[in-house]
Every structure is written in C-alpha cells, then in structure tokens.
Design a protein around this motif. Sequence first.
Motif, PDB file in Angstrom:
ATOM      1  N   GLY A 177     121.866  82.082 128.432  1.00 22.95           N
ATOM      2  CA  GLY A 177     123.020  81.990 127.557  1.00 22.95           C
ATOM      3  C   GLY A 177     122.788  81.125 126.327  1.00 22.95           C
ATOM      4  N   VAL A 178     121.843  80.191 126.427  1.00 21.88           N
ATOM      5  CA  VAL A 178     121.567  79.299 125.299  1.00 21.88           C
ATOM      6  C   VAL A 178     120.986  80.065 124.114  1.00 21.88           C
ATOM      7  N   TYR A 179     120.347  81.206 124.366  1.00 21.39           N
ATOM      8  CA  TYR A 179     119.747  81.969 123.271  1.00 21.39           C
ATOM      9  C   TYR A 179     120.807  82.529 122.328  1.00 21.39           C
ATOM     10  N   GLY A 180     121.916  83.015 122.882  1.00 21.57           N
ATOM     11  CA  GLY A 180     122.989  83.513 122.028  1.00 21.57           C
ATOM     12  C   GLY A 180     123.552  82.420 121.140  1.00 21.57           C
ATOM     13  N   VAL A 181     123.658  81.209 121.691  1.00 20.64           N
ATOM     14  CA  VAL A 181     124.182  80.081 120.925  1.00 20.64           C
ATOM     15  C   VAL A 181     123.233  79.707 119.786  1.00 20.64           C
ATOM     16  N   ILE A 182     121.948  79.595 120.098  1.00 20.16           N
ATOM     17  CA  ILE A 182     120.969  79.214 119.067  1.00 20.16           C
ATOM     18  C   ILE A 182     120.888  80.291 117.994  1.00 20.16           C
ATOM     19  N   MET A 183     120.885  81.570 118.406  1.00 21.99           N
ATOM     20  CA  MET A 183     120.833  82.664 117.431  1.00 21.99           C
ATOM     21  C   MET A 183     122.033  82.619 116.492  1.00 21.99           C
ATOM     22  N   ALA A 184     123.216  82.335 117.042  1.00 19.88           N
ATOM     23  CA  ALA A 184     124.422  82.285 116.219  1.00 19.88           C
ATOM     24  C   ALA A 184     124.343  81.147 115.210  1.00 19.88           C
ATOM     25  N   GLY A 185     123.911  79.967 115.654  1.00 17.78           N
ATOM     26  CA  GLY A 185     123.840  78.828 114.754  1.00 17.78           C
ATOM     27  C   GLY A 185     122.805  78.999 113.661  1.00 17.78           C
ATOM     28  N   TRP A 186     121.654  79.563 114.015  1.00 15.21           N
ATOM     29  CA  TRP A 186     120.570  79.733 113.033  1.00 15.21           C
ATOM     30  C   TRP A 186     120.897  80.853 112.048  1.00 15.21           C
ATOM     31  N   ALA A 187     121.408  81.979 112.556  1.00 16.04           N
ATOM     32  CA  ALA A 187     121.642  83.143 111.698  1.00 16.04           C
ATOM     33  C   ALA A 187     122.808  82.936 110.742  1.00 16.04           C
ATOM     34  N   SER A 188     123.703  81.988 111.027  1.00 17.10           N
ATOM     35  CA  SER A 188     124.870  81.780 110.169  1.00 17.10           C
ATOM     36  C   SER A 188     124.516  81.173 108.817  1.00 17.10           C
TER      37      SER A 188
END
Length: 340
Positions: A128-139
């Motif tokens: 689940g941490v991957y979705g969080v990191i992807m969201a923060g980086w891609a924003s």
Amino acid sequence: MPEFLTQGWLFELAIIIGKILLLVVPLLIAVAYLTLAERRVIGFMQLRKGPNVVGPFGMFQPFADALKLMAKETILPAGADKIVFMIAPILTFVLAIVAWAVIPFDAGLVLADINVGILYLFAISSLGVYGVIMAGWASNSKYAFLGALRSAAQMVSYEVSMGLVIITVLLCVGSLNLSHIIEAQRGMWFAIPLFPMFIVFFISTLAETNRAPFDLPEGESELVAGYFVEYSSMSFALFFLGEYANMILMSAMTALLFLGGWLPPFDIAPFTWIPGPIWFILKIVFILFVFLWVRATTPRYRYDQLMRLGWKVFLPFSLIWVVLTAGFLIATDNLPPFMS
C-alpha cells in the motif's frame, strides 16, 4: 468455439465472478457507511448531531457524497506525471480490496483458503505504501511529496512491529493458514495470553492506516492534506475509499489474530446459536468503533514522537516478547507439532 471456452469453463468463471461480487459489493457498502458512522459517532462524542438531513437519520449521506465526487471535475496539475498520477489512487484502492481474498468469515467460507494467508495479507498491506509514494511524487507538489515521505516512513516503521507480533502468533499456532490460526484460539483467544502484543498490534494498525493520533501525513497546519492534496473528484474518492477499506481490513486482521475470528467468546449456548460470520462482523464493528473513539479523544502526535514510539518502544518490546514466547513454549514443551 475453442475447446477452453466450453460451457463448464464458463460456468466455473461465472461462479468465481459471483463469489468476488458477493465479497466486494458488501465491502464497498460497508466502506460507504463507515464514513457515515465515523461522522455520527464523533458527533455524538462531541455533543453535536453529525449528518442527519439526507434521508432518514442521514442514511443516504454516503450516496450524496459519492454523487458529489462523481460530478466534480478531475483536475490534473500541469507539472504532474499524469500516468503515475492516475495510477496511484487506483493502486491504493485495489490493494485494499484484493487483500480480502484470503479473509475467512467462517469455517470454509473464504474466497481463497491458501496455506500462507497471513503472509499474503502482510505482503498486500505492505504494498500500500507504493500508491502513497506514487501519488506524492507524481503530483509535483512539495506538500504532497513531504506527506508521502511521512506516510511511507511511518508505515515502514510500524510494519516491523506488526511483523514481530504476527511471528508471536505464528509461534503459538505453527501454521500460516488463517483458518488454522482461528481454530487454535478455540477455548482461549490470543488477546488474553498475548495481551501486550494485542495492544501493540492495534496501535500499529492506527499508524499503518494513517489514522489519528498518527495522521501526520494529513497535518493541516503544515502539509494541507498530505499526499493527496492535488487530487479531486473520483481520484480523491479512491484514496478516501482505500483508507476506509484498509481500516476494515486491519480490524479484520485484529479479529482474526487475537479475537478468535468467527468463534464465539464462550463455546456454550446461547453464544453458539449465533452464526460464525455474525460474530466476525461484530468483532470488526467493535474494533472500528475503537478506531473512531481514538480519533475523537486523542490529540495528534508530533512526528518525532511517532518515530520514537515505533523504533524505540514497539520494536524492542515486540522483539523481546517473541523471544520470551518462544522460550516459554520450548520450556513447557508446547511448541506446535511441525515446529517442534
């Protein structure tokens, strides 16, 4: 027609899809009404009413919220990585749903009764941490990125303690199968002999799901809304649903590992008259109520306090408890058969 598309194959496929829908649809409804329950429970604790206008007793409020989010425009930040930006909420939501494939609601009532069910759950919750990191980086936003780093750090920190707690339970059972773990609690739930580990596991689930008092990624005073601050419409809704689905999942894991799953508290009438799935759901509801209770009554931790609790308190404590549990089982010759 090709041989693999025979009527029998299609029938089996329809059965599998039907089982998945029987699991996913009630789960989505439960997630929707958990949002209403949270607002009503916290409102009650704070001497206010909460949602009570849309429908009788506010029962249609989740549908009104869903309609509002679907009607909003999806806004993509100009500097965002658009593909990763859109994949992140989908990944977070899907992972929160697929973990339920191995959750047993009663003896034999499980979608996939695999022998390594607890490892499957731990692996899915860790992803689940991957979705969080992807969201923060891609924003492409400093606020979102800092929120993602905070969330990733605290999820990793408390997963270590959760892993050691799970090892303690496995030492007492000798199996990675969730149904076997529940059957091993017949007569006494693990919450009694492993009470300190039960408390550590529950607090770790609060941190794992970014819930109060550990909701640091959503620190409004410094990070606005954290890693999903740039999201809107249904992409925001997927993060929202994923968080609440994770709450229900962690409550189910707590019930399975420490509260006997579908087993009644006492193996006598009238407790045995109530079906196993009802007991399991009641335990999940109770743990969810404690989630909401903690949010309504506990102030937010500072980030250094959060890290100190995870690395300097829970990690050494749970490690020592694993050693003590193993030593006790060996000394009393109570190791499970295949581990002895």
